[in-house]
Design an enzyme around this catalytic site. Sequence first.
Site, PDB file in Angstrom:
ATOM      1  N   ASP A  35       0.832  -1.199   0.000  1.00 11.39           N
ATOM      2  CA  ASP A  35       0.000   0.000   0.000  1.00 11.39           C
ATOM      3  C   ASP A  35       0.866   1.249   0.000  1.00 11.39           C
ATOM      4  OD1 ASP A  35      -2.734  -0.983   0.121  1.00 11.39           O
ATOM      5  OD2 ASP A  35      -2.165  -1.844   2.052  1.00 11.39           O
ATOM      6  N   ASP A 176     -10.321  -5.739  -0.989  1.00 13.65           N
ATOM      7  CA  ASP A 176      -9.295  -5.231  -0.063  1.00 13.65           C
ATOM      8  C   ASP A 176      -9.975  -4.491   1.087  1.00 13.65           C
ATOM      9  OD1 ASP A 176      -7.034  -4.199   1.135  1.00 13.65           O
ATOM     10  OD2 ASP A 176      -6.495  -2.856  -0.513  1.00 13.65           O
TER      11      ASP A 176
HETATM   12  C1  DX5 Z   1      -5.647  -0.638   2.507  1.00 13.37           C
HETATM   13  C2  DX5 Z   1      -5.062  -1.903   3.057  1.00 13.37           C
HETATM   14  C3  DX5 Z   1      -5.895  -2.367   4.181  1.00 13.37           C
HETATM   15  C4  DX5 Z   1      -5.389  -3.508   4.979  1.00 13.37           C
HETATM   16  C5  DX5 Z   1      -6.269  -4.675   4.947  1.00 13.37           C
HETATM   17  O1  DX5 Z   1      -5.588  -0.540   1.169  1.00 13.37           O
HETATM   18  O2  DX5 Z   1      -4.764  -2.875   2.092  1.00 13.37           O
HETATM   19  O3  DX5 Z   1      -7.171  -2.555   3.710  1.00 13.37           O
HETATM   20  O4  DX5 Z   1      -4.121  -3.857   4.698  1.00 13.37           O
HETATM   21  O5  DX5 Z   1      -6.218  -5.349   6.124  1.00 13.37           O
HETATM   22  P1  DX5 Z   1      -7.355  -5.370   7.244  1.00 13.37           P
HETATM   23  O6  DX5 Z   1      -8.488  -4.523   6.796  1.00 13.37           O
HETATM   24  O7  DX5 Z   1      -7.689  -6.814   7.385  1.00 13.37           O
HETATM   25  O8  DX5 Z   1      -6.685  -4.812   8.453  1.00 13.37           O
HETATM   26 ZN    ZN Z   2      -4.532  -2.054  -0.356  1.00 12.04          ZN
END
Ligand code: DX5
Ligand code: ZN
Length: 223
Positions: A35, A176
């Site tokens: 990210d 995601d």
């Molecule tokens: C944002 C990220 C998050 C995160 C996903 O683009 O990609 O959405 O890492 O993990 P969670 O929501 O499970 O913490």
């Molecule tokens: Zn992401």
Amino acid sequence: MKKYLSASLMCADLMNLKNSVDELKKAGIDYLHLDIMDGSFVPNITLGFDLVNAIKEISNIPLDVHMMVNKPSRFINEMNLGENDILCVHYESDIHIHRTLEQIKNKGIKSGLAINPQTPPECMQYLTDYIDMALVMTVSPGFAGQKLFAGAERKTKDTRSLLDEWGCSCIPVEVDGNISVENGRKLSRCGADIFVLGTSSLFVKNKTFAQAASDFRNALKEG
Ligand code: DX5
Ligand code: ZN
């Protein structure tokens, strides 16, 4: 379509990243999700280009780079990505996103188009020649640990049906945000193909990556 797991590295222990990447490889993870945030398109700043390139040096797991930055075309040349990597940009991040997608394709990288929860999937209709993956955000992007938005299942289903209707059955749908085992199972039924695994399923206490990945895959198989 086969189902793929993409590990969200912003949720990893950054002081121990090399070991985590090695362990994710052993766990059979298909993609490393990186990210990139700019503090403007989203209210947070996370990983950067140097880290993307450093990971590329130490791992052969394909990268799934998620750009959450305004005007991402400015940064495409900063990363040493190859034909098996995906570079994903947001529909909302540039009024000329078609040009950005074309730039990515011209570099021989797979392109992804991401859409925020409020953006209708119909926006992809005339861009399908330029995208290799559709990323449906199931939370508002910017932070790990959020809750699935209420329209996530309906939107995943609609995105899959529209792509099929447009003759694009080969374009996978990635989801995601808050992809827990249970949400993964639900979204898989709605047609999701690639699952970004963060704090909700993979980076959890008391489970190895191998156990967490296997639990997730088993849940998808059970349907
Ligand atoms: C944002 C990220 C998050 C995160 C996903 O683009 O990609 O959405 O890492 O993990 P969670 O929501 O499970 O913490
Ligand atoms: Zn992401």
